[in-house]
Structures are given as C-alpha cells and as structure tokens.
Design an enzyme around this catalytic site. Sequence first.
Site, mmCIF file in Angstrom:
data_model
loop_
_atom_site.group_PDB
_atom_site.id
_atom_site.type_symbol
_atom_site.label_atom_id
_atom_site.label_comp_id
_atom_site.label_asym_id
_atom_site.label_seq_id
_atom_site.Cartn_x
_atom_site.Cartn_y
_atom_site.Cartn_z
ATOM 1 N N HIS A 34 0.847 -1.193 0.000
ATOM 2 C CA HIS A 34 0.000 0.000 0.000
ATOM 3 C C HIS A 34 0.884 1.246 0.000
ATOM 4 C CE1 HIS A 34 -3.551 -2.185 1.877
ATOM 5 N NE2 HIS A 34 -2.580 -2.957 2.318
ATOM 6 N N GLU A 116 2.630 -0.752 4.343
ATOM 7 C CA GLU A 116 2.381 0.598 3.843
ATOM 8 C C GLU A 116 3.718 1.292 3.573
ATOM 9 O OE1 GLU A 116 -0.439 2.303 3.266
ATOM 10 O OE2 GLU A 116 -2.027 1.306 4.415
ATOM 11 N N HIS A 152 -2.519 -3.183 -3.347
ATOM 12 C CA HIS A 152 -3.887 -3.069 -2.833
ATOM 13 C C HIS A 152 -4.882 -2.961 -3.984
ATOM 14 C CE1 HIS A 152 -6.586 -0.981 0.430
ATOM 15 N NE2 HIS A 152 -7.010 -2.190 0.125
ATOM 16 N N ASP A 162 -3.825 2.310 -4.758
ATOM 17 C CA ASP A 162 -2.446 2.217 -4.270
ATOM 18 C C ASP A 162 -1.837 0.827 -4.504
ATOM 19 O OD1 ASP A 162 -4.362 1.451 -2.221
ATOM 20 O OD2 ASP A 162 -2.706 1.362 -0.796
HETATM 21 ZN ZN LIG Z 1 -4.087 0.521 0.578
#
Ligand SMILES: [Zn+2]
Length: 174
Positions: A34, A116, A152, A162
Amino acid sequence: MSLKIENNLIVGAEIELSPNSSERCDDIELIVIHCISLPAGEYNNNYPKDLFLNKLDLSIHPSFETLKNLKVSSHLLINRDGSFQQFVPFDKCAWHAGQSSFEGKEDCNKFSIGIELEGTVNESFTDKQYTILNEIIGLLRREYPVKNIVGHSEIAVGRKKDPGPYFEWKRIND
Ligand SMILES: [Zn+2]
C-alpha cells in the site's frame, strides 16, 4: 542490515502496537503493498502512525474528516527515509485490505501481511524504501509461506489505487 523476526515482530523495528488487529486463523500467503500519506503528498509527520493507533487528531486538516471512525492498521509502515514501524505482530491480522479478494478468496486481511509505504499514487518511492522493502520481503518469505505479492489495487479493484503507477514492481525481488 540483516533482519530477523522474533515472536512475530521484526527485531529492532520501532514497535507501536495498534488496537486494530484480530486473531489470525489462516496461513499467511500474501503480501499486500500500500501507500499512505496524510494529508496526501505530505511526508515526515506522524499522522499515518497516529491513524493506525487511533490517535489521529481529525481537526488538524480538513481532509482528515473522511477518516472519522475509521479503524485501520498495517503490519508495517516504511517511511521515505527507510525507517519503519511495526503495528501488528504477523501472527495477527492487521486491518489494511478492507473489502477485498484474491484468487477467489475474500477478506485478504485473513491471509496477508500489509505493508504501507509512506507515499502517494502520484509520486515515486525512494531508493531507501525499495531497499528495506526487499529486505523485509526476503525475511517474510523465509519465515512464512508467502506465495504472492500484490498491490492493494489488485485485490480491491475499482475501489483502491495504491500503490499506484509510480511503484516499480520490477524493483521487487520475488
Ligand atoms: Zn491501501
């Protein structure tokens, strides 16, 4: 740097345990990449981390209103400078994927690790982020039965964009 995992946590990572997690029953077979920045495109602040810890002050920026009552987390956040935090032990589910499916299996949080990257879908990621991301992917592959690495946007098609077109998949060792 040679990373290792003890008790489902990366040794030496900054650990900040998020309340947004749940017990994991399924094997880990997927890594989901992400990106996040709050506000979008602004870096070097603690807002993503605060979001994952349910500590984000929504009055700081108008765009944060949309985050009201949102309970999310990721296992890891890799900052622009390559430093990283862990919020959820890998043997628990983090809440990063939302409504999602991969190869016909719903709810990817159950069988994935969420990573992330501090960034946006409109900008390149840093060399330091790719370096540490590859080290972490290698580590996770040694430790868990990871079979695939996806963005994602691939598991929440039409809903999420993303990590976006600037994420260079060819730089990922898989
Ligand atoms: Zn995401």
